[in-house]
Enzyme design. Structure first.
Site, PDB file in Angstrom:
ATOM      1  CD  GLU A  57      39.143   6.407 -20.928  1.00 50.59           C
ATOM      2  OE1 GLU A  57      39.580   5.471 -21.609  1.00 50.59           O
ATOM      3  OE2 GLU A  57      37.899   6.586 -20.739  1.00 50.59           O
ATOM      4  CG  HIS A 302      16.298 -23.897 -15.823  1.00 48.16           C
ATOM      5  ND1 HIS A 302      16.028 -24.244 -14.517  1.00 48.16           N
ATOM      6  CD2 HIS A 302      16.299 -22.551 -15.847  1.00 48.16           C
ATOM      7  CE1 HIS A 302      15.866 -23.146 -13.804  1.00 48.16           C
ATOM      8  NE2 HIS A 302      16.025 -22.103 -14.597  1.00 48.16           N
ATOM      9  N   GLY A 303      16.104 -26.480 -19.444  1.00 48.83           N
ATOM     10  CA  GLY A 303      16.474 -27.592 -20.304  1.00 48.83           C
ATOM     11  C   GLY A 303      16.662 -27.177 -21.750  1.00 48.83           C
TER      12      GLY A 303
END
Length: 370
Positions: A57, A302-303
Site C-alpha cells: 500500500e 519422503h517416507g
C-alpha cells in the site's frame, strides 16, 4: 448478481500479479500487491518486495502521489493495523484520503485479522472484501500455514519414472526428466524459503541444492540437511554458509565442530535412534520464518514425512521411462493393505512439460492422518 464488476476483477488481477513478483522473497511476510484506481485508470501501483521494506500500500501511495486522494485501492490482503518492522498501512491509506478499499482476503494473522478493515471503516472509508479471494489465498498458502500453525507448508517434490522409481538400482538418478521439467524444478526452488534433503542423498549425490535458472537468475533457499548422526562428509558441496544441518542431541560434538568450521549451522533437536523428530524440525523452521519448505528426498525422508502426516502438497514429475523393480522407490514406506487405506490426493492438477508430466495434489485431510 456479483457485487464486483469486470473492471474490479481486472484491477485485482493486476494487484495479484504484482504480489507474485516477490514470490519466495517476503518470508515471514505475505506477498501483497496494491493498485490505486481513479476514474477507471490505474494511478499508482506497488508490491511488498521483501521483509523490512515498505508494504504494498505504501509503495502504491508513493507511486500515485497526490492522485491517491479519492482513489480506490485494490489490495490482495487486508491492510495491517499494527506497527511491526514498518508502520500501519491503514494509517497510510487514511492519511492519503483514499475513497474506498477493495480487499481480496482477510489477513489470518491474529495481529490483523479484521482490525485493518474496522480501522478503515471507522475513518469513513468504504471497504469491500472477497474479490478473487481464492486466488489470493492460493498465492499466500505458505504464509497462511505459518501464521495459523506456526509451521511452514511442506511440499514433497520428486522426479519419478512411470513405474514409480526415483533412481536406478545403482542409485543413478541423472536425469530422469528432461530439461523443461528440470527448469520448472528450479523455478520451484526459487519460490521456496528452504529446501530439505536427507544425509543419504548428500552422501550419494553430493548435491549443491542451488537454484539455477536461465541467465543466472534465481535465489538459493536455505538448505536444510536432515542428519541425525552427523554422517555427511564435511567436504560435501552443501556444507557451507547458508546451510542448516538438523541433528539429534546425541550426535558427536567433534563432527559438529568440523561442519561449523566449514560455515554450516548445526541445530540439535529432539530425536531417537539417530532420527530427528520431524514435528520439532518444522517448529524450528517456523521460528525461523520459513513459510514454504520443499522436500527433495530421497526415499527414506519422503517416507518419514509422509508417515508422520507432515506433507501438505505433493509435486511429482513423471517421466516416460521404465526403470524396473530393482530401482529406488519414491517412498520407503510400508504399503497399504487395502486401497481404502491408501493416501489419497485432492485438488489434483496436471501439466505437460516437454515429454514429462507434472502432477500436483494436496493430501486429503482424512487420509493424511492415517
Amino acid at each position: 448478481m456479483s457485487r464486483f464488476s469486470d473492471d474490479d476483477r481486472r484491477f485485482m488481477r493486476r494487484a495479484l500479479a504484482l504480489a507474485g513478483r516477490a514470490r519466495g522473497r517476503t518470508a515471514p511476510n505475505p506477498m501483497v500487491g496494491c493498485v490505486l484506481v481513479k476514474s477507471g485508470r490505474i494511478v499508482g501501483a506497488g508490491y511488498h518486495h521483501r521483509v523490512g521494506l515498505p508494504h504494498a500500500e505504501v509503495e502504491a501511495l508513493k507511486d500515485a502521489g497526490s492522485r491517491a486522494r479519492g482513489a480506490t485501492a485494490y489490495v490482495t490482503l487486508e491492510p495491517c493495523n499494527h506497527t511491526g518492522r514498518t508502520g500501519p498501512c491503514t494509517e497510510a491509506l487514511i492519511a492519503a484520503r483514499v475513497a474506498s478499499v477493495v480487499i481480496a482476503m482477510r489477513d489470518p494473522n491474529p495481529h490483523v485479522d479484521g482490525g485493518g478493515t474496522r480501522k478503515l471503516r471507522a475513518a469513513g472509508i468504504a471497504v469491500a472484501t472477497g474479490l478473487l479471494g481464492d486466488e489470493a489465498r492460493a498465492g499466500n498458502a505458505g504464509f497462511i500455514h505459518l501464521v495459523t500453525t506456526g509451521r511452514p507448508r511442506v511440499t514433497l517434490k520428486a522426479a519419478v519414472s512411470l513405474d514409480g522409481r526415483i533412481a536406478a538400482s545403482s542409485g543413478d538418478a541423472k536425469w530422469i526428466t528432461g530439461e523443461p521439467a528440470r527448469r520448472e524444478a528450479h523455478t520451484l526452488r526459487d519460490a521456496c524459503d528452504a529446501i530439505l534433503v536427507g544425509a543419504g542423498t548428500v552422501r550419494a549425490d553430493d548435491p549443491a541444492l542451488t537454484t539455477r535458472l536461465p541467465g543466472g537468475r534465481g535465489r538459493d533457499p536455505l538448505r536444510v540437511i536432515l542428519d541425525g548422526k552427523l554422517t555427511i562428509p564435511r567436504r560435501a558441496q552443501v556444507v557451507r554458509e547458508g546451510t542448516l544441518i538438523a541433528t539429534t542431541r546425541a550426535a558427536p560434538r567433534a563432527a559438529e565442530a568440523r561442519l561449523v568450521a566449514r560455515g554450516a549451522e548445526v541445530v540439535r533437536l529432539p530425536g531417537a535412534k539417530g532420527r530427528v523428530d520431524l514435528p520439532s524440525l518444522l517448529d524450528e523452521m517456523g521460528r525461523r520464518g520459513v513459510m514454504e519448505l520443499l522436500i527433495e528426498g530421497g526415499a527414506e525422508v519422503h517416507g518419514q514425512f509422509l508417515a508422520a502426516r507432515l506433507v501438505d502438497r505433493v509435486m511429482i514429475f513423471v517421466a516416460p521411462i521404465l526403470i524396473g523393480a530393482a530401482g529406488v522407490p519414491l517412498f520407503a514406506l510400508p504399503g497399504a493393505a487395502r486401497i481404502a487405506d491408501a493416501w489419497r490426493l485432492r485438488a489434483v492438477s496436471t501439466r505437460r512439460l516437454g515429454d514429462d508430466m507434472l502432477l500436483v495434489g494436496l493430501l486429503d485431510g482424512d487420509a493424511s492422518r492415517r
